[in-house]
Design a protein around this motif. Structure first.
Motif, mmCIF file in Angstrom:
data_model
loop_
_atom_site.group_PDB
_atom_site.id
_atom_site.type_symbol
_atom_site.label_atom_id
_atom_site.label_comp_id
_atom_site.label_asym_id
_atom_site.label_seq_id
_atom_site.Cartn_x
_atom_site.Cartn_y
_atom_site.Cartn_z
ATOM 1 N N UNK A 374 0.829 -1.235 0.142
ATOM 2 C CA UNK A 374 -0.068 -0.034 0.077
ATOM 3 C C UNK A 374 1.079 1.232 0.052
ATOM 4 N N UNK A 375 1.953 1.167 0.007
ATOM 5 C CA UNK A 375 3.194 2.475 0.050
ATOM 6 C C UNK A 375 3.847 2.412 -1.399
ATOM 7 N N UNK A 376 3.956 3.668 -1.706
ATOM 8 C CA UNK A 376 4.691 3.928 -3.088
ATOM 9 C C UNK A 376 6.011 4.010 -2.875
ATOM 10 N N UNK A 377 6.452 2.960 -3.664
ATOM 11 C CA UNK A 377 8.048 3.027 -3.474
ATOM 12 C C UNK A 377 8.828 3.069 -4.779
ATOM 13 N N UNK A 378 9.889 3.781 -4.835
ATOM 14 C CA UNK A 378 10.515 4.094 -6.019
ATOM 15 C C UNK A 378 12.056 3.876 -5.860
ATOM 16 N N UNK A 379 12.764 3.214 -6.802
ATOM 17 C CA UNK A 379 14.427 3.171 -6.817
ATOM 18 C C UNK A 379 14.731 3.430 -7.989
ATOM 19 N N UNK A 380 15.694 4.245 -8.145
ATOM 20 C CA UNK A 380 16.081 4.810 -9.630
ATOM 21 C C UNK A 380 17.072 5.992 -9.400
ATOM 22 N N UNK A 381 17.565 6.296 -10.625
ATOM 23 C CA UNK A 381 18.782 7.212 -10.824
ATOM 24 C C UNK A 381 18.039 8.837 -10.579
ATOM 25 N N UNK A 382 18.820 9.738 -10.888
ATOM 26 C CA UNK A 382 18.235 10.906 -10.801
ATOM 27 C C UNK A 382 17.435 11.252 -12.019
ATOM 28 N N UNK A 398 12.740 6.387 -2.955
ATOM 29 C CA UNK A 398 11.728 7.321 -2.638
ATOM 30 C C UNK A 398 10.660 6.511 -1.919
ATOM 31 N N UNK A 399 9.991 7.076 -0.550
ATOM 32 C CA UNK A 399 9.105 6.121 -0.127
ATOM 33 C C UNK A 399 8.091 7.134 0.453
ATOM 34 N N UNK A 400 6.849 6.839 -0.196
ATOM 35 C CA UNK A 400 5.613 7.905 -0.162
ATOM 36 C C UNK A 400 6.033 9.143 -0.622
#
Length: 607
Positions: A374-382, A398-400
């Motif tokens: 239920x949480x928006x997670x992102x992993x990535x470069x600039x 990035x978390x939420x």
């Protein structure tokens, strides 16, 4: 006299199946070539067979001689022996090229709650395997867990992924786009199907028939020349002795058959493929070896190709993450097969990844996003977070909608990289492309020769365009691309020779021309040198064939060679070419490839 005629007719009857059944393949092939206005190597053979048969029929029916049906039977027999030998050897080479023999694909099998990486040959029906983003489904299967978005473009050409729900059928050759899924195989791995995918015409490249076209041209003019010699010498002897004229005519056609010339490429280079495969360098076909001779430019991808992702240093900078947040990040990283994602997953060493996931999306060259628990997670470069001002270069979490921190992954160059570049710089112009930032630019500028082009922050499409520009600028010079087979599929296909350096063997890409096992990277210089030297062996085989034919013609035109002896010597010439190619390439391998991975046994080769 009656017995003479009786046995003559018996011989004639017995010869009918020899001519019209055993030799029919040569007639069919010759006729097909003539219909297309092409003189193939079966034309002179067919003329020789029909000449012998026609002459024999005339002599038997007119009682003017016994004919040459024994020579005719011997001719066809030895021709078929030669064909059997050729097919037997082709079968041996084909077996060595079989997917099960060496093709480097594996899968993540789940058993007893643990995931293990196993070769496809070990998979069986009802096995459960984990398929991550961008990974290939190796066999027909049923979806057990996760949301499947399957890209079947390798199979059908349709570029839009299709959605599949739990319990639905998935087919071999599809590539998962999105979160990791679990599937249960419904049948054993379709090795032959994946081999067809590897050999699909969709992924074949133009301009790859240099030696094939050369052989065809040689055969065409050689056949025309031999026909002329046969008719001229036959006409000359016809004025002296009719029986000798027939023998000379047929002996010339048989002894000078260009079969040995045509066999020089497939057998010599075919054995080279087998040797390279034994050393961890898997090329798609012999034309790849031919195209290697045209290469003047070598383009390196960085991450996962000339750097060892398994030996990289990972550091995290940012606020302290809770155990639950670490689980979320690990779960998202687990969905991707990208080396950086795998490093992040290993960094936290979390094993609790049974959270629900939704809307998983991986953007090539940028990162991966999705909902975890239920949480928006992102992993990535600039590049993934263009709306935020990020001071440092790294892989961010990035978390939420809040940046928690970032990772730096310091890649270490592969063993033997410096030696490889030193060997390549005298022969090729070198380039470096990377999707990463310029953080490691200074290191690569020091080891690459002066004048080399280095480009960073490259997207997959940028790499493809870069390859095109080199090809447009240097129209007669080949380009070889070394990539990791993941984000470089377009560039690998665009290049004249695309080689995927495979660290994790389930990353199969039919767009490449060959796969190099990562641990064999230090030997790439020796293996490319061996491939180029193999082409010289082809030229030597051609010379041997021409010398043999010249000597044979010298005796044949003088009437010193009977048709049956010529029929025996013709397949022997093919044998000599095959043996030369086999022995020469193995001796070359023992000299060029330092590590000998197998003992060569010529006898067992044909068993």
């Amino acid at each position: 006299q009656n017995f003479y005629r009786f046995f003559g007719y018996i011989n004639l009857i017995f010869s009918l199946p020899v001519v019209f059944y055993s030799a029919q393949h040569y007639f069919q092939s010759a006729w097909a070539g003539l219909r297309q206005r092409h003189l193939n190597i079966d034309v002179p053979i067919s003329i020789g067979v029909l000449t012998l048969f026609g002459r024999s029929v005339f002599e038997i029916l007119t009682s003017t001689g016994a004919g040459y049906l024994d020579s005719l039977a011997g001719l066809v027999f030895f021709l078929l022996i030669g064909k059997w030998f050729q097919q037997r050897t082709y079968h041996q080479i084909a077996f060595d090229k079989d997917y099960q023999s060496y093709f480097p694909i594996s899968a993540n099998r789940k058993r007893n709650g643990e995931t293990e990486n196993v070769a496809l040959t070990e998979l069986e029906a009802k096995d459960i395997i984990l398929v991550k983003n961008k990974e290939l489904i190796p066999a027909d299967a049923i979806l057990l867990k996760g949301r499947a978005y399957i890209d079947y473009s390798f199979v059908t050409g349709e570029s839009n992924p299709v959605s599949r729900k739990m319990g639905e059928q998935l087919y071999a050759g599809g590539r998962q786009e999105g979160e990791a899924i679990e599937v249960q195989l419904t049948k054993a791995v379709a090795q032959s199907y994946l081999t067809q995918l590897w050999n699909s015409e969709v992924f074949q490249k133009g301009g790859e028939k240099q030696y094939t076209d050369l052989i065809n041209r040689i055969s065409k003019y050689f056949t025309a020349t031999i026909l002329a010699i046969a008719f001229i010498s036959g006409a000359y002897w016809l004025t002296i002795d009719t029986s000798i004229a027939v023998n000379v005519f047929t002996a010339v056609l048989i002894i000078a058959c260009p079969c040995a010339i045509a066999l020089s490429v497939p057998f010599t280079l075919g054995n080279s493929l087998r040797i390279l495969a034994k050393n961890g360098f898997y090329l798609k076909n012999t034309s790849v070896i031919e195209r290697l001779a045209t290469i003047k430019h070598v383009v390196f991808d960085k991450t996962g190709t000339i750097t060892n992702v398994n030996n990289s240093q990972v550091n995290y900078f940012g606020r302290e993450l809770t155990d639950l947040e670490k689980d979320w990040v690990t779960t998202l990283a687990h969905q991707s097969s990208h080396p950086v994602s795998q490093k992040i997953q290993g960094y936290f060493s979390r094993i609790k990844m049974n959270f629900s996931t939704q809307s998983i999306k991986e953007i090539i060259g940028q990162g991966i996003t999705g909902e975890v628990d239920g949480h928006q997670i992102s992993i990535g470069s600039n590049a993934l977070f263009t709306s935020k001002k990020l001071a440092s270069k790294g892989t961010y979490i990035e978390i939420d909608n809040e940046i928690a921190g970032y990772f730096t992954v310091r890649n270490r160059p592969r063993k033997g990289l410096t030696q490889l570049i030193q060997a390549f710089k005298s022969r090729y112009r070198l380039y470096l492309l990377s999707g990463d930032n310029e953080r490691e630019a200074a290191f690569f500028e020091n080891i690459l020769p002066i004048g080399s082009v280095l480009e960073f922050n490259q997207k997959p499409e940028d790499k493809l365009i870069f390859i095109k520009k080199i090809q447009e600028q240097y129209t007669h010079e080949g380009v070889m691309m070394l990539g990791d087979g993941l984000n470089d599929a377009g560039a690998l296909k665009q290049s004249d020779v695309g080689i995927a350096v495979s660290e994790n063997t389930q990353h199969f890409s039919p767009a490449c021309d060959g796969i190099l096992e990562a641990e064999q990277f230090p030997k790439l210089t020796n293996m490319t040198e061996f491939a180029l030297q193999s082409l010289k062996m082809v030229r030597y085989a051609l010379v041997i064939s021409l010398i043999y034919n010249t000597i044979g013609l010298f005796f044949a035109v003088q009437g010193l060679l009977s048709p049956v002896i010529a029929a025996i010597l013709m397949p022997l010439s093919s044998v000599s070419v095959v043996v030369f190619g086999f022995v020469a390439t193995n001796i070359l391998a023992n000299r060029t490839l330092k590590e000998k991975k197998e003992k060569v046994n010529l006898v067992s080769y044909f068993e």
